[in-house]
Design an enzyme around this catalytic site. Structure first.
Site, PDB file in Angstrom:
ATOM      1  N   CYS A   2      31.506  62.082  44.454  1.00 21.17           N
ATOM      2  CA  CYS A   2      31.183  63.101  45.440  1.00 21.17           C
ATOM      3  C   CYS A   2      31.407  62.581  46.844  1.00 21.17           C
ATOM      4  CB  CYS A   2      29.717  63.531  45.318  1.00 21.17           C
ATOM      5  SG  CYS A   2      29.249  64.153  43.692  1.00 21.17           S
ATOM      6  N   ARG A  50      30.998  67.960  45.197  1.00 23.22           N
ATOM      7  CA  ARG A  50      31.094  67.332  43.877  1.00 23.22           C
ATOM      8  C   ARG A  50      32.501  67.359  43.301  1.00 23.22           C
ATOM      9  NH1 ARG A  50      28.504  69.032  38.018  1.00 23.22           N
ATOM     10  NH2 ARG A  50      28.795  66.986  37.048  1.00 23.22           N
ATOM     11  N   LEU A  51      32.926  66.191  42.795  1.00 21.94           N
ATOM     12  CA  LEU A  51      34.081  66.063  41.915  1.00 21.94           C
ATOM     13  C   LEU A  51      33.519  65.787  40.529  1.00 21.94           C
ATOM     14  CD1 LEU A  51      37.177  65.797  41.481  1.00 21.94           C
ATOM     15  CD2 LEU A  51      36.911  63.352  41.928  1.00 21.94           C
ATOM     16  N   ASP A 100      24.988  60.740  34.718  1.00 24.00           N
ATOM     17  CA  ASP A 100      24.553  59.388  35.044  1.00 24.00           C
ATOM     18  C   ASP A 100      23.592  59.336  36.217  1.00 24.00           C
ATOM     19  OD1 ASP A 100      26.689  60.286  36.642  1.00 24.00           O
ATOM     20  OD2 ASP A 100      27.278  58.251  37.171  1.00 24.00           O
ATOM     21  N   SER A 360      41.949  50.725  38.401  1.00 22.74           N
ATOM     22  CA  SER A 360      42.796  49.923  39.282  1.00 22.74           C
ATOM     23  C   SER A 360      42.486  48.449  39.082  1.00 22.74           C
ATOM     24  CB  SER A 360      42.542  50.324  40.738  1.00 22.74           C
ATOM     25  OG  SER A 360      43.146  49.422  41.629  1.00 22.74           O
TER      26      SER A 360
END
Length: 566
Positions: A2, A50-51, A100, A360
């Site tokens: 987010c 939010r994502l 979470d 990554s």
């Protein structure tokens, strides 16, 4: 994942607070295009964009305690949330979501500010305790997620600097000292920002605010662990492999499509190879290529992808990227000189076409001695006594510019932090293809000034390890992780960094430098640990930075663009 923003203790009404926090969140809609949420009372306002990654149909924020006295806005991921939820349920806590972030609310009820010691993840969050009229602000151990602060009257916070522009009366003044730090390092280091009255919460720190105490900042974690002589080659190799598998497995939890960046180098190949072992389908991988062969790693990435059996995607970039420059500059909110932001943005855009989360390989060089400066400090004379250095400094400054031996005399006159800063400055010097004005930086103050605190804290370790630890505390959060966060989130992509699991960082800090740097190469013990996991050809490649052909572009097809800007 987010973008968060808010404040406490500022003058105004709840209606005005709601308008302000809404505008703050509108400024970072790219960080969270899937929704928004707000909490406002007579003292505090919290907001988020939010994502959705975990529990996409639930876990709407702000998250709250059963009685509504605790409100939370959260940016990031908690990778051990399932274990935490199981422990808290056993103690009688009730969960209303499957995500979470809710575990943080219940951990606060159990442990107060000590909750952070139970978290494994990347995060920045704000928790408002209405009963105590107290705001808790926390940033993760390594600084993977950002958190800006402004303490004027009360306190305001935001994931990105531009959110603070929505605050009433926000009229910031540029900080000349921060300008000097930027010119010396290529970024503005924590805890500063480019503005006088805005700072950043440093990695591994938390802050509390109440009317009675104001803003109080304290450290809860740092990477300054003592060397462990029991970590011989066999023990270190085994622990690295174990923690790599654990860290990658933790970061595969998602309710949305997931992939990885792949350059073909050791670090990204290690992450992807471990993913391939753990996943029940080929991982999606993404890389960038350039027409200029000196900068192009795409063939190496494609070769590794072929060996590991990934679903590989690549985009080739040319100099026709003028339109990106302004959006990149605005995305950082303050001066930032790492040109690898361009390929980071492009590979993030490529990945976002098919996934929402990408892993990554960032962090391997800082942990295991991959940069040239670590070897350089071992190959040169150690700093001389202070009186000798002062004499040499005076001698060097008296010599004409360009005089034979002048640079060597000045180098010998520097302490360890001066040598480190000189190596960073050399990489930024326009004569070496960099972008910062180092001579101007020197006129504004010693270029090592922003690094002195980190060097002072690492005095108990050898020179090479000190350089690595200083990078962990300054360059990594200030440059590398800032670049990855801003560029990926500008495309609404979440990036996870397994090598910066704090358990891996703690292990690496304890490993003696002689297991990391051997001969003319670094990351020796890391490479040994990866044998049999990563294709052999990866270890035969010469190290190549994540760079773009900026100098030939600016002298060639983009010359007119740069002339117009100047």
């Amino acid at each position: 994942m987010c973008g968060i923003a808010g404040f406490a203790g500022l003058p105004g009404s709840p209606d005005a607070f709601h308008r302000t926090v809404g505008a703050m969140c509108d400024a970072v809609v790219h960080r969270g295009p899937d929704g928004s949420g707000f909490y406002v009372d007579e003292t505090a306002a919290l907001g988020m964009r939010r994502l959705s990654v975990i529990d996409p149909m639930g876990s709407e924020q702000p998250l709250t305690s059963e009685d509504g006295s605790i409100q939370l806005v959260f940016n990031g991921e908690i990778y051990n949330y399932r274990e935490i939820r199981a422990r808290l349920r056993a103690r009688g806590h009730t969960f209303r979501t499957e995500g979470d972030a809710e575990c943080i609310v219940h951990l606060y009820e159990e442990h107060g500010d000590g909750l952070v010691g139970h978290l494994n993840g990347m995060f920045a969050f704000a928790l408002w305790d209405r009963t105590r009229s107290r705001l808790l602000l926390v940033r993760d151990r390594l600084g993977i997620k950002p958190l800006y602060l402004r303490s004027s009257g009360g306190v305001a916070f935001a994931s990105e600097l531009q959110s603070l522009a929505a605050l009433p009366g926000f009229d910031p003044e540029v900080d000349p000292e921060s300008v000097g730090h930027f010119l010396a390092l290529g970024y503005v280091p924590d805890p500063r920002s480019i503005y006088k009255d805005v700072g950043k919460l440093p990695p591994g720190h938390l802050a509390t605010w109440s009317r009675a105490s104001g803003l109080v900042v304290k450290e809860y974690w740092n990477p300054l662990f003592d060397e462990d002589p029991s970590l011989d080659e066999g023990a270190a190799r085994g622990e690295i492999r174990r923690l790599l598998a654990t860290a990658v497995e933790r970061r595969l939890v998602a309710d949305v499509p997931l992939g990885a960046f792949l350059s073909g180098g050791v670090d990204s190949s290690a992450v992807v190879a471990q993913m391939a072992q753990l996943m029940d389908r080929p991982p999606k991988t993404f890389s960038i290529g350039f027409l200029d062969g000196a900068y192009d790693e795409s063939s190496h990435a494609a070769s590794v992808a072929r060996i590991l059996g990934t679903d590989h995607h690549m985009v080739r970039v040319d100099a026709d990227i003028e339109a990106l420059f302004e959006s990149i500059a605005l995305g950082f909110g303050e001066p930032f000189a790492d040109s690898s932001a361009v390929p980071t943005l492009l590979v993030s855009a490529l990945a976002r076409e098919t996934v929402t989360v990408a892993l990554s390989g960032d962090g391997g060089d800082e942990l295991f001695g991959g940069y040239d400066r670590y070897r350089a400090v071992l190959s040169r004379n150690l700093p001389l006594p202070g009186v000798v250095r002062r004499t040499l400094r005076a001698l060097g400054r008296s010599m004409p510019q360009g005089a034979l031996g002048r640079n060597r005399v000045l180098e010998l006159s520097r302490g360890l932090e001066g040598r480190y800063a000189g190596m960073v400055a050399a990489s930024l010097d326009p004569r070496e293809g960099g972008v910062a004005n180092v001579e101007l930086a020197r006129k504004m103050g010693p270029i090592e000034a922003p690094l002195r605190g980190a060097f002072r804290r690492t005095a108990h370790r050898d020179a090479a390890t000190r350089f690595m630890l200083v990078d962990l505390m300054t360059y990594l959060p200030g440059d590398i992780l800032t670049k990855v966060d801003r560029m990926s989130m500008s495309r609404s992509l979440e990036v996870r960094v397994p090598l910066l699991d704090h358990e891996m960082v703690e292990l690496a800090a304890k490993i003696p430098w002689k297991l990391k740097i051997r001969g003319d190469g670094g990351k020796w013990i890391f490479a040994q640990a990866l044998k049999g996991l990563v294709p052999d050809e990866v270890f035969r490649r010469r190290k190549q930075g994540f760079a773009i052909p900026l100098d030939p572009w600016f002298r060639g097809p983009l010359a007119g663009y740069t002339d117009r800007l100047l």
